[in-house]
Motif scaffolding. Structure first.
Motif, PDB file in Angstrom:
ATOM      1  N   VAL A   4       0.856  -1.183   0.000  1.00  0.00           N
ATOM      2  CA  VAL A   4       0.000   0.000   0.000  1.00  0.00           C
ATOM      3  C   VAL A   4       0.893   1.234   0.000  1.00  0.00           C
ATOM      4  CG1 VAL A   4      -1.903  -1.143   1.180  1.00  0.00           C
ATOM      5  CG2 VAL A   4      -0.180   0.048   2.525  1.00  0.00           C
ATOM      6  N   GLY A   5       0.396   2.312  -0.604  1.00  0.00           N
ATOM      7  CA  GLY A   5       1.199   3.521  -0.687  1.00  0.00           C
ATOM      8  C   GLY A   5       0.360   4.769  -0.705  1.00  0.00           C
ATOM      9  N   ALA A   6       0.989   5.893  -0.345  1.00  0.00           N
ATOM     10  CA  ALA A   6       0.352   7.209  -0.395  1.00  0.00           C
ATOM     11  C   ALA A   6       1.384   8.213  -0.919  1.00  0.00           C
ATOM     12  CB  ALA A   6      -0.140   7.627   0.988  1.00  0.00           C
ATOM     13  N   TYR A  66      -3.211   7.311  -4.025  1.00  0.00           N
ATOM     14  CA  TYR A  66      -3.250   6.187  -3.095  1.00  0.00           C
ATOM     15  C   TYR A  66      -3.200   4.896  -3.913  1.00  0.00           C
ATOM     16  CZ  TYR A  66      -4.730   9.914  -0.009  1.00  0.00           C
ATOM     17  OH  TYR A  66      -4.781  11.096   0.697  1.00  0.00           O
ATOM     18  N   THR A  67      -2.384   3.973  -3.468  1.00  0.00           N
ATOM     19  CA  THR A  67      -2.186   2.749  -4.242  1.00  0.00           C
ATOM     20  C   THR A  67      -2.371   1.520  -3.365  1.00  0.00           C
ATOM     21  OG1 THR A  67       0.199   2.706  -3.820  1.00  0.00           O
ATOM     22  CG2 THR A  67      -0.537   3.917  -5.748  1.00  0.00           C
ATOM     23  N   VAL A  68      -2.917   0.488  -3.972  1.00  0.00           N
ATOM     24  CA  VAL A  68      -2.999  -0.847  -3.369  1.00  0.00           C
ATOM     25  C   VAL A  68      -2.528  -1.819  -4.432  1.00  0.00           C
ATOM     26  CG1 VAL A  68      -4.467  -2.603  -2.347  1.00  0.00           C
ATOM     27  CG2 VAL A  68      -4.934  -0.202  -1.894  1.00  0.00           C
ATOM     28  N   GLY A  69      -1.536  -2.625  -4.079  1.00  0.00           N
ATOM     29  CA  GLY A  69      -0.978  -3.506  -5.087  1.00  0.00           C
ATOM     30  C   GLY A  69      -0.648  -4.888  -4.567  1.00  0.00           C
ATOM     31  N   ILE A 101       1.229  -5.679  -9.659  1.00  0.00           N
ATOM     32  CA  ILE A 101       0.050  -4.993 -10.208  1.00  0.00           C
ATOM     33  C   ILE A 101      -0.541  -4.099  -9.119  1.00  0.00           C
ATOM     34  CG2 ILE A 101      -2.255  -5.266 -11.192  1.00  0.00           C
ATOM     35  CD1 ILE A 101      -1.409  -7.962 -12.289  1.00  0.00           C
ATOM     36  N   ASP A 102      -0.770  -2.824  -9.463  1.00  0.00           N
ATOM     37  CA  ASP A 102      -1.306  -1.859  -8.512  1.00  0.00           C
ATOM     38  C   ASP A 102      -2.557  -1.187  -9.060  1.00  0.00           C
ATOM     39  OD1 ASP A 102       0.815  -0.885  -6.129  1.00  0.00           O
ATOM     40  OD2 ASP A 102       1.741  -1.952  -7.793  1.00  0.00           O
ATOM     41  N   TYR A 103      -3.469  -0.914  -8.147  1.00  0.00           N
ATOM     42  CA  TYR A 103      -4.591  -0.033  -8.445  1.00  0.00           C
ATOM     43  C   TYR A 103      -4.252   1.342  -7.877  1.00  0.00           C
ATOM     44  CZ  TYR A 103      -9.214   2.140  -8.196  1.00  0.00           C
ATOM     45  OH  TYR A 103     -10.269   3.013  -8.322  1.00  0.00           O
ATOM     46  N   VAL A 104      -4.307   2.372  -8.742  1.00  0.00           N
ATOM     47  CA  VAL A 104      -3.917   3.736  -8.366  1.00  0.00           C
ATOM     48  C   VAL A 104      -5.149   4.630  -8.453  1.00  0.00           C
ATOM     49  CG1 VAL A 104      -2.313   5.634  -8.813  1.00  0.00           C
ATOM     50  CG2 VAL A 104      -1.669   3.294  -9.420  1.00  0.00           C
ATOM     51  N   ARG A 105      -5.338   5.438  -7.406  1.00  0.00           N
ATOM     52  CA  ARG A 105      -6.483   6.351  -7.376  1.00  0.00           C
ATOM     53  C   ARG A 105      -5.960   7.735  -6.985  1.00  0.00           C
ATOM     54  NH1 ARG A 105     -11.911   5.186  -7.385  1.00  0.00           N
ATOM     55  NH2 ARG A 105     -13.315   6.709  -6.409  1.00  0.00           N
ATOM     56  N   LEU A 124      -1.697  -0.269 -12.851  1.00  0.00           N
ATOM     57  CA  LEU A 124      -0.278  -0.145 -13.176  1.00  0.00           C
ATOM     58  C   LEU A 124       0.368  -1.528 -13.126  1.00  0.00           C
ATOM     59  CD1 LEU A 124       2.125   1.914 -13.612  1.00  0.00           C
ATOM     60  CD2 LEU A 124       2.551   1.625 -11.175  1.00  0.00           C
ATOM     61  N   PHE A 125       1.164  -1.832 -14.152  1.00  0.00           N
ATOM     62  CA  PHE A 125       1.886  -3.091 -14.225  1.00  0.00           C
ATOM     63  C   PHE A 125       3.372  -2.814 -13.994  1.00  0.00           C
ATOM     64  CE2 PHE A 125      -1.936  -3.581 -16.715  1.00  0.00           C
ATOM     65  CZ  PHE A 125      -2.398  -4.837 -16.341  1.00  0.00           C
ATOM     66  N   GLY A 126       3.893  -3.410 -12.945  1.00  0.00           N
ATOM     67  CA  GLY A 126       5.301  -3.240 -12.624  1.00  0.00           C
ATOM     68  C   GLY A 126       6.086  -4.474 -13.014  1.00  0.00           C
ATOM     69  N   LEU A 127       7.196  -4.267 -13.740  1.00  0.00           N
ATOM     70  CA  LEU A 127       8.013  -5.371 -14.219  1.00  0.00           C
ATOM     71  C   LEU A 127       9.375  -5.348 -13.535  1.00  0.00           C
ATOM     72  CD1 LEU A 127       7.225  -5.083 -18.041  1.00  0.00           C
ATOM     73  CD2 LEU A 127       6.144  -6.589 -16.359  1.00  0.00           C
ATOM     74  N   LYS A 128       9.763  -6.499 -12.968  1.00  0.00           N
ATOM     75  CA  LYS A 128      11.074  -6.636 -12.324  1.00  0.00           C
ATOM     76  C   LYS A 128      11.679  -7.942 -12.818  1.00  0.00           C
ATOM     77  CE  LYS A 128       9.264  -6.985  -8.301  1.00  0.00           C
ATOM     78  NZ  LYS A 128       9.111  -7.164  -6.833  1.00  0.00           N
ATOM     79  N   PHE A 129      12.860  -7.847 -13.386  1.00  0.00           N
ATOM     80  CA  PHE A 129      13.477  -9.055 -13.931  1.00  0.00           C
ATOM     81  C   PHE A 129      14.625  -9.558 -13.070  1.00  0.00           C
ATOM     82  CE2 PHE A 129      11.491  -6.928 -17.534  1.00  0.00           C
ATOM     83  CZ  PHE A 129      10.675  -7.944 -17.989  1.00  0.00           C
TER      84      PHE A 129
END
Length: 819
Positions: free
Chosen positions: A764-766, A780-783, A797-801, A813-818
């Motif tokens: 979670v983020g703010a 505000y994010t929940v991922g 994967i995050d939902y951003v509002r 939002l799709f976050g990619l980490k290799f």
């Protein structure tokens, strides 16, 4: 005689001659027992048997001794001997300990193991505080093997010294001898008096005591992740327990062997056995495993830690005397195993140490610590080398002598310097004797697309000269980039000199012509912009032309305080779109202009062409920073317990348009830390103020990292607004930017039935942005993080509002980490 054989025989002979009491320890079937503890009774003077069951106990004075042999699962043996000549040989056979439940009175109302663990938890803090301070001798050995090593990785040949015909063998072998000082709760200082690395006579071991300081009396143990101790205050939320049996040690103490069973497979917990002493409720020993998934170490398969303790009659406490950490790994085609061994001896407990005896230096190497000969090591090494380890030292030391010779280096250079067809995209010429490298590189990643230059291709040339083992070097680099649509070649270059490896002083002179994003943080990568532009007609990257010459200087003036500075002379020109090429154009969309102030302002420059001088001075303060001291080198260790503060002053002056002169002061405070077993919290705060900057050029504004692509390649989001246009909040006035994010690291989702099998993490983020002309903006994010399978966990994967004077919009939002 063959030189290698002679060296090997000398090593073996010196080991036998110097050892005072030697022997082999076996079980009833004659099998060797490794990691048996051997102590002189009522002392912390001792040794440990190696993988072959062989031991060497250094005793210098001929007299009577009682020698104690202890090994988990076996009965303790005491041998009283009178020694008058050395070496003195004692072979020992240990019998298996009878672990039984017969003497345990079972309580029908409660699992007896639970009662034992509750007592251990109740006494956890008392037992932890029994050792307020100590001094001790410390020995560490690190061994890493590789099995069936691939011959190539990503097209590059892999050369590893010392492997057999199956490409299996030791890739790292090292030892250290140290003096430790400890003050509760967490002050630890190490003075390394001897260090040895196989195949590198000038090398220094990376083994140190702080990296293996695992104290199970703490609620959590830093083990890649924060792992919950089996006797933590909240242990019953994570573990089930089963009493396997009891036995008596040589002192008559009743020892409870308790099986530790995780309630959930993917929690940050151990499994195995913990041995608890009845009535004292102290730890007698641990034999615990943890998987790489539980420890959040993707490359690891399983890690096994074993600790044994010994009682101090004088101090009435139990202290660790030996520890082994075994592991196996497998990742990207590489697999193997290894062990890190630690032995503590000659303790002095609860001595008068104070905080003044400890500073930021946590590890220091004595001068010539890496120059000790084999005779020294054979007399002081508490755990004898195995035949495999002896062979590795001999083999790799011989290989090193050959590889450092000029004829060998010249022959390798002749082979590598031969130009081959595959070198068309990259070639390096080297002179290994003089430690010089030069060459060129045409990277595939240099093929990009933007609406200003069209398709681009790039090439790099480089020259490097290393001067010594302490990382002094000179580097020269040049990069060429050609834009096929604007038909222009741009070039940049730099000269860098590193003065030392203690303060890490750098001086760089650079210059050339390049295209730059208006936001110098480069919020959109060229690769993402190429895809966004060609496939979706979203040309978010906005560029201008910069011709410059710049001088950079940086140095750590004193521990935890680093200074960065630069001075540049720049000419800036506006750029415009030169192409409208797309792969698809189903909606007949057109590209926006290259003007970040107005996407419809085609052919309108966002600023006038000008020259300007810019100066910047930045101080970075890493509060709580500690460091390791090597001869002529220093390696800093950040502290999660304290933040990092960055203070900057930037000035633009001498501009051909006087309106473009400005001053800016800014500050940044950031930190990342674990909250016990509840995950990791991060924050990043920025604030600043411009002066005399009413009409400055737009690239000198303070810009904030936005994201309009719905894709991110960042590991965390404490430096970006993922639902904000790239230049929506840019300002030349005061500003405040704040980000906070908490990764629960399985703390919540790991407790949900079925869902916990997936090993996902809730995040979670703010995020907040405020300027005088931009109403406070919040996100505000929940991922869900750690999405993938097995060791491949590359998706988040995050939902951003977002809100600004009310709800604005939302996004996925799709976050990619290799890696």
């Amino acid at each position: 005689m063959n030189r290698k054989l002679l060296v090997f025989l000398c090593l073996a002979l010196s080991s036998i001659i110097s050892a005072q009491v030697v022997g082999t320890i076996t079980d009833a079937q004659g099998e060797a027992l490794p990691f048996v503890n051997i102590l002189v009774e009522n002392t912390y003077k001792g040794t440990t048997s190696n993988d072959d069951g062989y031991y060497e106990l250094n005793i210098s004075e001929p007299k009577a001794y009682t020698i104690v042999y202890t090994f988990l699962g076996y009965k303790t043996v005491k041998k009283t001997v009178t020694i008058d000549t050395f070496p003195y040989k004692i072979d020992v056979q240990l019998e298996e300990e009878s672990v039984t439940l017969g003497e345990v009175v079972l309580d029908a109302e409660e699992n007896p193991a639970n009662a034992i663990i509750r007592q251990a938890i109740a006494k956890r803090k008392d037992n932890l505080e029994k050792i307020n301070s100590y001094k001790t001798d410390f020995y560490s050995r690190g061994l890493i093997r590789i099995k069936d090593a691939p011959e190539k990785f990503m097209g590059q040949e892999i050369e590893i010294d010392g492997l057999d015909s199956t490409r299996t063998g030791i890739i790292y072998l090292s030892e250290t001898i140290s003096k430790l000082q400890f003050l509760s709760p967490n002050k630890l200082k190490e003075k390394i008096t001897a260090s040895k690395v196989s195949g590198d006579s000038n090398g220094f071991s990376f083994n140190n005591a702080s990296d293996v300081d695992y104290n199970f009396y703490n609620n959590t143990i830093e083990f890649g992740n924060e792992i919950v101790s089996p006797i933590a205050n909240n242990a019953f939320s994570y573990y089930r327990y089963k009493l396997e049996g009891v036995f008596f040690d040589d002192r008559g103490n009743l020892i409870n062997k308790v099986n530790v069973i995780p309630k959930r497979d993917n929690d940050p917990v151990f499994s195995g056995s913990i041995y608890i002493i009845e009535d004292q409720w102290a730890i007698y020993a641990v034999e615990l495993d943890i998987t790489g998934i539980q420890a959040r170490i993707p490359a690891a398969d399983i890690l096994s830690i074993k600790q044994t303790f010994s009682y101090s009659e004088a101090n009435k406490l139990w202290a660790i005397i030996s520890q082994s950490l075994d592991f196996s790994y497998g990742f990207l085609g590489f697999k193997g195993d290894g062990r890190f061994t630690a032995v503590y001896s000659n303790y002095e407990f609860n001595i008068p140490l104070t905080k003044k005896d400890f500073g930021p230096e946590v590890v220091a190497f004595e001068n010539e610590a890496n120059k000790k000969d084999s005779l020294f090591w054979s007399t002081i090494r508490p755990v004898p080398l195995t035949l495999e380890e002896k062979t590795d030292y001999v083999k790799k030391d011989s290989i090193q002598l050959v590889k450092e010779s000029k004829p060998y280096l010249d022959s390798i250079d002749r082979k590598n310097n031969t130009f081959k067809l595959g070198d068309v995209l990259g070639y390096t010429y080297q002179n290994s004797h003089k430690d010089i490298r030069l060459g060129f590189d045409i990277p595939i990643g240099g093929i990009q697309f933007n609406t200003v230059q069209g398709y681009t291709a790039s090439a790099n040339v480089f020259f490097t000269k290393n001067y010594d083992d302490f990382k002094r070097f000179f580097r020269a680099n040049a990069s060429l980039q050609y834009g096929f649509s604007d038909d222009r070649l741009r070039a940049t270059g730099s000269l860098t000199y590193k003065f030392n490896n203690t303060s890490r002083r750098f001086l760089t002179l650079s210059g050339g012509v390049s295209t730059e994003q208006f936001n110098p943080s480069n919020p959109i990568t060229p690769f993402i912009n190429s895809l966004s532009t060609l496939f979706f007609e979203d040309n978010y990257m906005k560029l201008y032309d910069r011709s410059f010459i710049q001088l950079n200087y940086s140095e750590e003036l004193f521990n935890a305080f680093r200074l960065y500075s630069n001075l540049s002379y720049e000419r800036r020109n506006a750029l415009f779109n030169t192409t409208d090429q797309v792969f698809t154009n189903e909606d007949n969309d057109i590209y926006t202009s290259n003007n970040p102030l107005d996407e419809t302002a085609y052919g309108v420059a966002p600023f006038e062409t000008h020259n300007i001088v810019k100066a910047n001075v930045t101080a970075q303060i890493n509060f709580g920073q500690k460091y390791l001291s090597y001869p002529d080198s220093k390696f800093n260790i950040g502290s999660d317990a304290y933040p990092t503060l960055v203070l900057s002053y930037e000035k633009g002056f001498g501009a051909t348009n006087s309106d473009y002169n400005f001053d800016q002061v800014k500050a940044r405070l950031y930190q990342s830390f674990n909250i016990a077993d509840k995950g990791r919290f991060r924050y990043n705060l920025r604030a600043g103020k411009f002066f005399n900057a009413d009409d400055i050029a737009f690239m000198d504004y303070q810009h904030f990292n936005g994201n309009q692509t719905h894709v991110s390649t960042q590991g965390n989001y404490t430096n970006v607004f993922n639902n904000l246009p790239y230049y929506a909040g840019s300002t030349n006035d005061a500003y405040l930017e704040a980000h906070a994010e908490h990764d629960f690291n399985g703390f919540l989702l790991g407790k949900v039935p079925l869902l916990n099998k997936l090993n996902f993490n809730l995040v979670v983020g703010a995020h907040l942005l405020a300027t005088p002309d931009f109403k406070p903006y919040q996100e505000y994010t929940v991922g869900i993080d750690n999405i993938g399978w097995g060791k491949w966990r590359f998706l988040r994967i995050d939902y951003v509002r977002s809100y600004q004077s009310g709800f604005q919009s939302d996004a996925i939002l799709f976050g990619l980490k290799f890696f």
